[in-house]
Design a protein around this motif. Structure first.
Motif, short mmCIF file in Angstrom:
data_model
loop_
_atom_site.label_atom_id
_atom_site.label_comp_id
_atom_site.label_asym_id
_atom_site.label_seq_id
_atom_site.Cartn_x
_atom_site.Cartn_y
_atom_site.Cartn_z
N LEU A 143 57.79 -119.76 25.09
CA LEU A 143 57.30 -118.75 26.02
C LEU A 143 58.45 -117.92 26.58
O LEU A 143 58.34 -116.70 26.72
N ALA A 144 59.56 -118.58 26.90
CA ALA A 144 60.71 -117.87 27.44
C ALA A 144 61.23 -116.85 26.44
O ALA A 144 61.53 -115.70 26.80
N ARG A 145 61.33 -117.24 25.17
CA ARG A 145 61.83 -116.30 24.17
C ARG A 145 60.87 -115.13 23.99
O ARG A 145 61.29 -113.99 23.77
N LYS A 178 67.26 -112.58 31.12
CA LYS A 178 67.32 -113.88 30.47
C LYS A 178 66.41 -114.85 31.22
O LYS A 178 66.47 -114.93 32.44
N ILE A 179 65.56 -115.54 30.47
CA ILE A 179 64.67 -116.53 31.07
C ILE A 179 65.39 -117.87 31.06
O ILE A 179 65.59 -118.47 30.00
N LEU A 180 65.80 -118.35 32.23
CA LEU A 180 66.55 -119.60 32.31
C LEU A 180 65.67 -120.81 32.05
O LEU A 180 66.12 -121.79 31.47
N ASN A 181 64.43 -120.75 32.51
CA ASN A 181 63.46 -121.79 32.17
C ASN A 181 62.07 -121.27 32.48
O ASN A 181 61.91 -120.26 33.17
N SER A 182 61.07 -121.94 31.94
CA SER A 182 59.68 -121.53 32.15
C SER A 182 58.83 -122.76 32.37
O SER A 182 59.20 -123.88 32.02
N THR A 183 57.66 -122.54 32.97
CA THR A 183 56.74 -123.62 33.29
C THR A 183 55.32 -123.17 32.96
O THR A 183 54.96 -122.01 33.17
N PHE A 222 58.30 -118.27 35.40
CA PHE A 222 59.58 -118.00 34.76
C PHE A 222 60.69 -117.88 35.79
O PHE A 222 60.50 -117.29 36.86
N HIS A 223 61.84 -118.45 35.47
CA HIS A 223 63.06 -118.29 36.26
C HIS A 223 63.91 -117.26 35.52
O HIS A 223 64.40 -117.52 34.42
N VAL A 224 64.09 -116.09 36.12
CA VAL A 224 64.69 -114.94 35.44
C VAL A 224 66.07 -114.65 36.02
O VAL A 224 66.29 -114.72 37.24
N HIS A 225 67.01 -114.32 35.13
CA HIS A 225 68.35 -113.92 35.55
C HIS A 225 68.68 -112.54 34.99
O HIS A 225 68.45 -112.25 33.82
N LEU A 226 69.21 -111.68 35.86
CA LEU A 226 69.69 -110.36 35.48
C LEU A 226 71.13 -110.23 35.93
O LEU A 226 71.44 -110.39 37.11
N THR A 227 72.02 -109.92 34.99
CA THR A 227 73.45 -109.85 35.31
C THR A 227 73.74 -108.70 36.26
O THR A 227 74.47 -108.85 37.25
N GLN A 228 73.16 -107.53 35.98
CA GLN A 228 73.39 -106.38 36.85
C GLN A 228 72.22 -105.42 36.78
O GLN A 228 71.66 -105.19 35.71
N ILE A 229 71.84 -104.88 37.91
CA ILE A 229 70.81 -103.86 38.01
C ILE A 229 71.43 -102.62 38.67
O ILE A 229 72.10 -102.73 39.71
#
Length: 263
Positions: A49-51, A109-114, A126-133
C-alpha cells in the motif's frame, strides 16, 4: 504520535458502513502499470500500500489522466485560502492567500502504513515524510502577530524542512454500473514533525525594507510559536484539501486496481 499509536488514531474514525449505489460515472478503464493490487484485509500488505501511494504521488504529479477536475499534485495549486485565528495576546490575524503554489509533494515517502478491516469497515493510515516543501502565494494580511501590527498585501514565500505527518482515511465500498469504488468519507491528519520553517513576506510596511527585514526575522525566530498557534486551522484546511483530492481519485480508480480482495 508514535507508530504504535497509529491504530488508535485510525480506530477513532471507525463507524458502521454500508454499500452505496450511485449513478453512472467515468472511471479509468485500465489499471496503471505502476499500481499493484494489495490485500486490504491483510496487515502484511502494508509495504504494498505504501508503494502504491508513493507511485501515485510520483507518476500522477502533473494530474490524473482523464480526470480533469483534479489538477497537478506537484506543483500543487490552491486558488484561494482564508485563515482567521485569534489567540491572545500573540495572534489576532486574518490572512487571505491567493494563487498558492506548493512544490515538493511528489517526493513524498511513506515511512509506514496501517490497514484496519472489520465487517466492511475500511481504514487506511500512512506516516508520510517530505524532505522539503516550497510555498509561494500572494497574500493579504490584517491584524497583529506577536508585537507587530500589520495591514499589508504582497508575496509570501516559505520553505518547510523535514515535514512528517499522519493521514488516516475512512472508506466505504461504493457501487456504480457494477463496479466497486472506495468512497472516502473522512480524513484526519496529524502533523508529527517539522524541523524548520523559513518565511518571507514582501511589502509589509509599504516598502520600508528595514522594517520588513526585521519583521521577517521575528517571524523566523518564533516560527515554532506561530506554528503551534496556527496548527488547528492549518490542519483543518489540510484535511479538507486532502479529502477532496483522495475522494476524486478513489472514485475514478476501480477498487480492484488497488485492492485485490475487494470485488
Amino acid at each position: 504520535m508514535q507508530p504504535h499509536l497509529i491504530v488508535v488514531f485510525y480506530l477513532a474514525l471507525a463507524a458502521p458502513l454500508c454499500f452505496v449505489v450511485v449513478q453512472a460515472q467515468k472511471f479509468l478503464p485500465e489499471p496503471p502499470t505502476f499500481i499493484k493490487p494489495c490485500a486490504l484485509k491483510d496487515s502484511q500488505s502494508n509495504d504494498c500500500l505504501a508503494r502504491n501511494i508513493e507511485n501515485i504521488f510520483q507518476h500522477w504529479r502533473n494530474g490524473v489522466p482523464g480526470l480533469s477536475d483534479v489538477g497537478s499534485l506537484d506543483p500543487f495549486r490552491v486558488s484561494r485560502l482564508r485563515i482567521a485565528q485569534r489567540v491572545p495576546p500573540n495572534v489576532d490575524v486574518r490572512v487571505e492567500l491567493r494563487n498558492m503554489t506548493t512544490v515538493g509533494l511528489s517526493q513524498a515517502k511513506i515511512l509506514n502504513s496501517t490497514t484496519l478491516y472489520n465487517t466492511g469497515h475500511y481504514n487506511l493510515g500512512f506516516h508520510v515524510h517530505l524532505t522539503q516543501i516550497d510555498l509561494t502565494s500572494k497574500y493579504k494580511l490584517k491584524g497583529h502577530i506577536l508585537l507587530l501590527n500589520l495591514n499589508s498585501t504582497g508575496v509570501l514565500t516559505s520553505k518547510l524542512d523535514n515535514l512528517e505527518f499522519y493521514v488516516a482515511l475512512r472508506m466505504r465500498p461504493l457501487q456504480a454500473e457494477g463496479i466497486t469504488f472506495m468512497n472516502v468519507t473522512a480524513i484526519k491528519t496529524d502533523i508529527a514533525r517539522i524541523d524548520n520553517i523559513r518565511i518571507n513576506l514582501t511589502n509589509l510596511f509599504n516598502g520600508n525594507k528595514e522594517l520588513e527585514r526585521s519583521a521577517n526575522e521575528i517571524f523566523n525566530e518564533n516560527w515554532r510559536v506561530l506554528f503551534e498557534i496556527l496548527r488547528p486551522v492549518l490542519t483543518q484546511t489540510f484535511d479538507s484539501v486532502l479529502e477532496d483530492r483522495f475522494t476524486k481519485v478513489f472514485r475514478y480508480l476501480p477498487a480492484k486496481y488497488l485492492f485485490k480482495d475487494v470485488e
